[in-house]
Write an enzyme that holds these catalytic residues in place. Structure first.
Site, PDB file in Angstrom:
ATOM      1  N   LYS A 175       6.194   7.827   0.535  1.00 29.75           N
ATOM      2  CA  LYS A 175       6.512   9.056   1.270  1.00 29.75           C
ATOM      3  C   LYS A 175       8.027   9.185   1.361  1.00 29.75           C
ATOM      4  O   LYS A 175       8.632   8.758   2.354  1.00 29.75           O
ATOM      5  CB  LYS A 175       5.961   8.965   2.697  1.00 29.75           C
ATOM      6  CG  LYS A 175       4.487   9.171   2.868  1.00 29.75           C
ATOM      7  CD  LYS A 175       4.197   9.254   4.360  1.00 29.75           C
ATOM      8  CE  LYS A 175       2.814   8.814   4.691  1.00 29.75           C
ATOM      9  NZ  LYS A 175       2.590   8.643   6.135  1.00 29.75           N
ATOM     10  N   ASP A 222       0.819  -1.206   0.000  1.00 26.14           N
ATOM     11  CA  ASP A 222       0.000   0.000   0.000  1.00 26.14           C
ATOM     12  C   ASP A 222       0.859   1.266   0.000  1.00 26.14           C
ATOM     13  O   ASP A 222       0.668   2.166  -0.809  1.00 26.14           O
ATOM     14  CB  ASP A 222      -0.960   0.001   1.206  1.00 26.14           C
ATOM     15  CG  ASP A 222      -0.271  -0.264   2.549  1.00 26.14           C
ATOM     16  OD1 ASP A 222       0.965  -0.480   2.584  1.00 26.14           O
ATOM     17  OD2 ASP A 222      -0.972  -0.258   3.576  1.00 26.14           O
ATOM     18  N   ASP A 229      -5.836   2.019   6.625  1.00 28.26           N
ATOM     19  CA  ASP A 229      -6.727   2.251   7.762  1.00 28.26           C
ATOM     20  C   ASP A 229      -6.148   3.231   8.773  1.00 28.26           C
ATOM     21  O   ASP A 229      -4.950   3.535   8.757  1.00 28.26           O
ATOM     22  CB  ASP A 229      -6.981   0.933   8.504  1.00 28.26           C
ATOM     23  CG  ASP A 229      -5.783   0.519   9.356  1.00 28.26           C
ATOM     24  OD1 ASP A 229      -4.652   0.540   8.836  1.00 28.26           O
ATOM     25  OD2 ASP A 229      -5.983   0.198  10.543  1.00 28.26           O
ATOM     26  N   ASP A 275       6.837   3.995   3.650  1.00 28.37           N
ATOM     27  CA  ASP A 275       6.986   5.145   4.540  1.00 28.37           C
ATOM     28  C   ASP A 275       8.460   5.203   4.974  1.00 28.37           C
ATOM     29  O   ASP A 275       9.295   5.750   4.250  1.00 28.37           O
ATOM     30  CB  ASP A 275       6.008   4.931   5.705  1.00 28.37           C
ATOM     31  CG  ASP A 275       5.931   6.090   6.671  1.00 28.37           C
ATOM     32  OD1 ASP A 275       6.139   7.229   6.253  1.00 28.37           O
ATOM     33  OD2 ASP A 275       5.655   5.844   7.854  1.00 28.37           O
ATOM     34  N   PHE A 313      -0.523  11.507   7.201  1.00 27.51           N
ATOM     35  CA  PHE A 313      -1.081  10.180   7.434  1.00 27.51           C
ATOM     36  C   PHE A 313      -2.325  10.005   6.575  1.00 27.51           C
ATOM     37  O   PHE A 313      -3.277  10.779   6.683  1.00 27.51           O
ATOM     38  CB  PHE A 313      -1.407   9.976   8.917  1.00 27.51           C
ATOM     39  CG  PHE A 313      -1.677   8.545   9.242  1.00 27.51           C
ATOM     40  CD1 PHE A 313      -0.622   7.651   9.421  1.00 27.51           C
ATOM     41  CD2 PHE A 313      -2.972   8.073   9.331  1.00 27.51           C
ATOM     42  CE1 PHE A 313      -0.867   6.312   9.694  1.00 27.51           C
ATOM     43  CE2 PHE A 313      -3.228   6.737   9.605  1.00 27.51           C
ATOM     44  CZ  PHE A 313      -2.174   5.851   9.790  1.00 27.51           C
TER      45      PHE A 313
HETATM   46  P1  5GP Z   1       7.240   1.508   6.743  1.00 23.15           P
HETATM   47  O1  5GP Z   1       7.846   0.234   7.265  1.00 23.15           O
HETATM   48  O2  5GP Z   1       7.628   1.829   5.331  1.00 23.15           O
HETATM   49  O3  5GP Z   1       7.500   2.661   7.668  1.00 23.15           O
HETATM   50  O4  5GP Z   1       5.702   1.357   6.854  1.00 23.15           O
HETATM   51  C1  5GP Z   1       4.952   0.631   6.038  1.00 23.15           C
HETATM   52  C2  5GP Z   1       3.598   0.390   6.661  1.00 23.15           C
HETATM   53  O5  5GP Z   1       3.214   1.398   7.607  1.00 23.15           O
HETATM   54  C3  5GP Z   1       2.580   0.440   5.570  1.00 23.15           C
HETATM   55  O6  5GP Z   1       2.441  -0.793   4.922  1.00 23.15           O
HETATM   56  C4  5GP Z   1       1.340   0.875   6.329  1.00 23.15           C
HETATM   57  O7  5GP Z   1       0.709  -0.241   6.878  1.00 23.15           O
HETATM   58  C5  5GP Z   1       1.878   1.751   7.444  1.00 23.15           C
HETATM   59  N1  5GP Z   1       1.798   3.186   7.074  1.00 23.15           N
HETATM   60  C6  5GP Z   1       2.805   4.024   6.788  1.00 23.15           C
HETATM   61  N2  5GP Z   1       2.356   5.267   6.481  1.00 23.15           N
HETATM   62  C7  5GP Z   1       1.004   5.195   6.571  1.00 23.15           C
HETATM   63  C8  5GP Z   1      -0.055   6.139   6.354  1.00 23.15           C
HETATM   64  O8  5GP Z   1       0.121   7.315   6.016  1.00 23.15           O
HETATM   65  N3  5GP Z   1      -1.319   5.675   6.542  1.00 23.15           N
HETATM   66  C9  5GP Z   1      -1.599   4.381   6.919  1.00 23.15           C
HETATM   67  N4  5GP Z   1      -2.870   4.064   7.068  1.00 23.15           N
HETATM   68  N5  5GP Z   1      -0.616   3.480   7.113  1.00 23.15           N
HETATM   69  C10 5GP Z   1       0.651   3.871   6.949  1.00 23.15           C
END
Ligand code: 5GP
Length: 180
Positions: free
Chosen positions: A130, A99, A158, A102, A151
């Site tokens: 992002k 999805d 969600d 981040d 966010f």
């Molecule tokens: P990362 O490991 O890249 O920091 O995070 C990935 C996961 O964090 C994504 O698959 C998602 O589940 C959650 N996440 C990161 N940013 C967002 C956001 O803006 N909104 C939501 N709903 N989930 C996020």
């Protein structure tokens, strides 16, 4: 439909158009081959379902689920596979469908985990990215949209289990998630 406090960042038409483009690009890159599409639950489920219907190469579909320790609006970086694929990965063309990327920590873990199983080819498609939040350098071959550090919810994403069914991408007002 239940709408969160915030603003629409990407409309359902923009999402649909971009998913179609990504499908075309990915299909062209794998013309004449089979693809094992691995959706990352739960956030990637909606995107995965739409994306595979825009692919014209033969597709097999499977899912993984990951959990990162820590709760709220950011992940802590410790990632664990809580549901694995049933399909064999070795020698296959694998497309991981996320999805959102981040910090990149989840994806770094998944890439390492899948690369260790010796796929023929391993690529990642993320609907949202992002770049300003990145902590781990990680390759993402296909990105739907680069978004600012906000966010977001909707289209599978969600907040506390809600809003996954919104057809567009919504940026949540900071006061909603900063209360916790
Ligand atoms: P990362 O490991 O890249 O920091 O995070 C990935 C996961 O964090 C994504 O698959 C998602 O589940 C959650 N996440 C990161 N940013 C967002 C956001 O803006 N909104 C939501 N709903 N989930 C996020």
């Amino acid at each position: 439909m239940e709408a969160p406090t915030g603003r629409e960042l990407i409309s359902r038409e923009e999402v649909a158009h971009r998913v179609e483009e990504l499908g075309r690009e990915i299909s062209a890159a794998h013309a004449g081959e089979e693809l094992l599409v691995v959706g990352v639950l739960r956030g990637g489920a909606v995107f995965t379902a739409d994306l595979i219907r825009q692919l014209w190469v033969p597709v097999h579909l499977d899912f993984v689920a990951v959990s990162s320790y820590g709760k709220g609006a950011s992940s802590s970086g410790e990632v664990r596979l809580v549901k694995d694929v049933d399909e064999r990965v070795e020698g296959r063309n694998v497309l991981l469908v996320e999805d959102i990327v981040d910090t990149g920590l989840t994806l770094r873990y998944l890439r390492q985990e899948f690369a260790a199983r010796h796929p023929k080819d391993l690529r990642v498609c993320a609907l949202l990215n992002k770049p300003s939040r990145r902590l781990a350098t990680v390759q993402v071959e296909y990105v739907g949209f680069d978004i600012p550090d906000e966010f977001v919810v909707g289209y599978g994403l969600d907040y506390a289990g809600r809003y996954r069914n919104l057809p567009c991408i919504f940026a949540l007002s900071p006061e909603v998630y900063q209360q916790k």
